[in-house]
Design an enzyme around this catalytic site. Structure first.
Site, PDB file in Angstrom:
ATOM      1  N   TYR A  33       6.223   9.110  -0.198  1.00 51.73           N
ATOM      2  CA  TYR A  33       7.091   7.689  -0.539  1.00 51.73           C
ATOM      3  C   TYR A  33       7.161   6.802   0.685  1.00 51.73           C
ATOM      4  O   TYR A  33       6.825   5.554   0.834  1.00 51.73           O
ATOM      5  CB  TYR A  33       7.967   7.527  -1.538  1.00 51.73           C
ATOM      6  N   CYS A  74      12.163  -7.225   1.690  1.00 56.68           N
ATOM      7  CA  CYS A  74      12.956  -6.162   1.984  1.00 56.68           C
ATOM      8  C   CYS A  74      13.857  -6.524   3.375  1.00 56.68           C
ATOM      9  O   CYS A  74      13.153  -7.265   4.257  1.00 56.68           O
ATOM     10  CB  CYS A  74      12.400  -4.978   1.994  1.00 56.68           C
ATOM     11  N   ILE A 124       1.006  -1.260   0.199  1.00 55.35           N
ATOM     12  CA  ILE A 124      -0.031  -0.031  -0.016  1.00 55.35           C
ATOM     13  C   ILE A 124       1.033   1.149  -0.245  1.00 55.35           C
ATOM     14  O   ILE A 124       1.603   1.730   0.935  1.00 55.35           O
ATOM     15  CB  ILE A 124      -0.922   0.080   1.116  1.00 55.35           C
ATOM     16  N   CYS A 140      11.161  -5.653   6.459  1.00 53.56           N
ATOM     17  CA  CYS A 140       9.985  -6.818   6.588  1.00 53.56           C
ATOM     18  C   CYS A 140      10.890  -7.962   7.253  1.00 53.56           C
ATOM     19  O   CYS A 140      10.305  -8.568   8.009  1.00 53.56           O
ATOM     20  CB  CYS A 140       9.574  -7.079   5.322  1.00 53.56           C
ATOM     21  N   ASN A 146       2.175   5.286  -0.768  1.00 53.86           N
ATOM     22  CA  ASN A 146       1.554   6.758  -0.454  1.00 53.86           C
ATOM     23  C   ASN A 146       2.056   7.867  -1.317  1.00 53.86           C
ATOM     24  O   ASN A 146       3.250   7.728  -1.639  1.00 53.86           O
ATOM     25  CB  ASN A 146       1.917   6.718   1.105  1.00 53.86           C
ATOM     26  N   GLU A 168       4.053  -7.905   2.996  1.00 52.62           N
ATOM     27  CA  GLU A 168       4.489  -8.889   3.960  1.00 52.62           C
ATOM     28  C   GLU A 168       3.927  -8.190   5.539  1.00 52.62           C
ATOM     29  O   GLU A 168       3.302  -8.975   6.602  1.00 52.62           O
ATOM     30  CB  GLU A 168       5.877  -9.200   4.136  1.00 52.62           C
TER      31      GLU A 168
HETATM   32  N1  THU Z   1       7.518  -4.391  -1.873  1.00 48.12           N
HETATM   33  C1  THU Z   1       6.763  -5.322  -0.939  1.00 48.12           C
HETATM   34  O1  THU Z   1       5.480  -5.241  -0.755  1.00 48.12           O
HETATM   35  N2  THU Z   1       7.228  -6.432  -0.758  1.00 48.12           N
HETATM   36  C2  THU Z   1       8.538  -6.927  -0.988  1.00 48.12           C
HETATM   37  O2  THU Z   1       8.957  -7.843  -0.518  1.00 48.12           O
HETATM   38  C3  THU Z   1       9.662  -6.014  -1.634  1.00 48.12           C
HETATM   39  C4  THU Z   1       8.964  -4.562  -2.085  1.00 48.12           C
HETATM   40  C5  THU Z   1       6.860  -3.272  -2.330  1.00 48.12           C
HETATM   41  C6  THU Z   1       7.222  -1.858  -1.846  1.00 48.12           C
HETATM   42  C7  THU Z   1       6.922  -0.876  -2.733  1.00 48.12           C
HETATM   43  O3  THU Z   1       5.325  -0.554  -2.613  1.00 48.12           O
HETATM   44  C8  THU Z   1       7.102  -1.886  -4.064  1.00 48.12           C
HETATM   45  O4  THU Z   1       7.126  -3.045  -3.673  1.00 48.12           O
HETATM   46  C9  THU Z   1       8.153  -1.403  -4.761  1.00 48.12           C
HETATM   47  O5  THU Z   1       9.462  -1.364  -4.052  1.00 48.12           O
END
Ligand code: THU
Length: 126
Positions: free
Chosen positions: A47, A84, A42, A87, A44, A54
Site C-alpha cells: 500500500y 494530501c 496508481i 502532495c 500498489n 497530483e
Molecule cells: N489520492 C490522490 O491521488 N490524491 C488526493 O488528493 C487524495 C488521495 C489517492 C491516494 C489513494 O490511491 C487513494 O486516493 C485513496 O487514498
C-alpha cells in the site's frame, strides 16, 4: 480556464489504478505557458508504494522538461478532493505559488492557493 483544467482531470480519472481503495483520482496540471499534463493515482499491493494523481501529473510534466506551473485541478469521487499533505509538500518544491482547483463537478469548483493549504512549506536553501 479552471473549468477546462478540471474537465481534463475528470476525463483521465477513469485511467486511475485504484483497486484497493476504489477511490479514483485524476489531476490536470497547467504550466505557466499553458500546456497541460495529467496524472492519476496508481496504487500498489504494498500500500505505501501507491502514488497520488497530483504527484503523477508533476512527474509527467517534469519528465518533459517543464519547470513553471500555474495551476492544478484535482477530481476525486463525488466530492471535492484536496491534496494530501505529502502532495502539498511535493508541489511546494516546484510551485509555491500554485493555484489548486477541485470540486464536486465543473460547475462547483473550489479554488485555493497552495500557500493557504501549506503555510510555511519546507524548502532547503541551495
Ligand atoms: N489520492 C490522490 O491521488 N490524491 C488526493 O488528493 C487524495 C488521495 C489517492 C491516494 C489513494 O490511491 C487513494 O486516493 C485513496 O487514498
Amino acid at each position: 480556464m479552471y473549468r477546462e483544467l478540471f474537465l481534463q482531470a475528470q476525463a483521465v480519472r477513469e485511467y486511475a489504478y485504484a483497486p484497493y481503495s476504489n477511490f479514483k483520482v485524476g489531476a490536470a496540471l497547467l504550466t505557466k505557458e499553458g500546456v497541460m499534463y495529467t496524472g492519476v493515482n496508481i496504487e500498489n499491493s504494498s500500500y505505501p508504494v501507491g502514488l497520488c494523481a497530483e504527484r503523477a501529473a508533476f512527474a509527467s510534466a517534469i519528465s518533459q522538461g517543464e519547470k513553471e506551473f500555474q495551476a492544478i485541478a484535482i477530481c476525486g469521487d463525488t466530492e471535492e478532493c484536496w491534496p494530501c499533505g505529502m502532495c502539498r509538500q511535493f508541489m511546494y518544491e516546484f510551485a509555491p505559488d500554485l493555484t489548486v482547483v477541485t470540486g464536486s463537478d465543473p460547475d462547483h469548483l473550489e479554488i485555493m492557493d497552495l500557500s493557504e493549504l501549506l503555510p510555511n512549506g519546507f524548502k532547503l536553501e541551495k
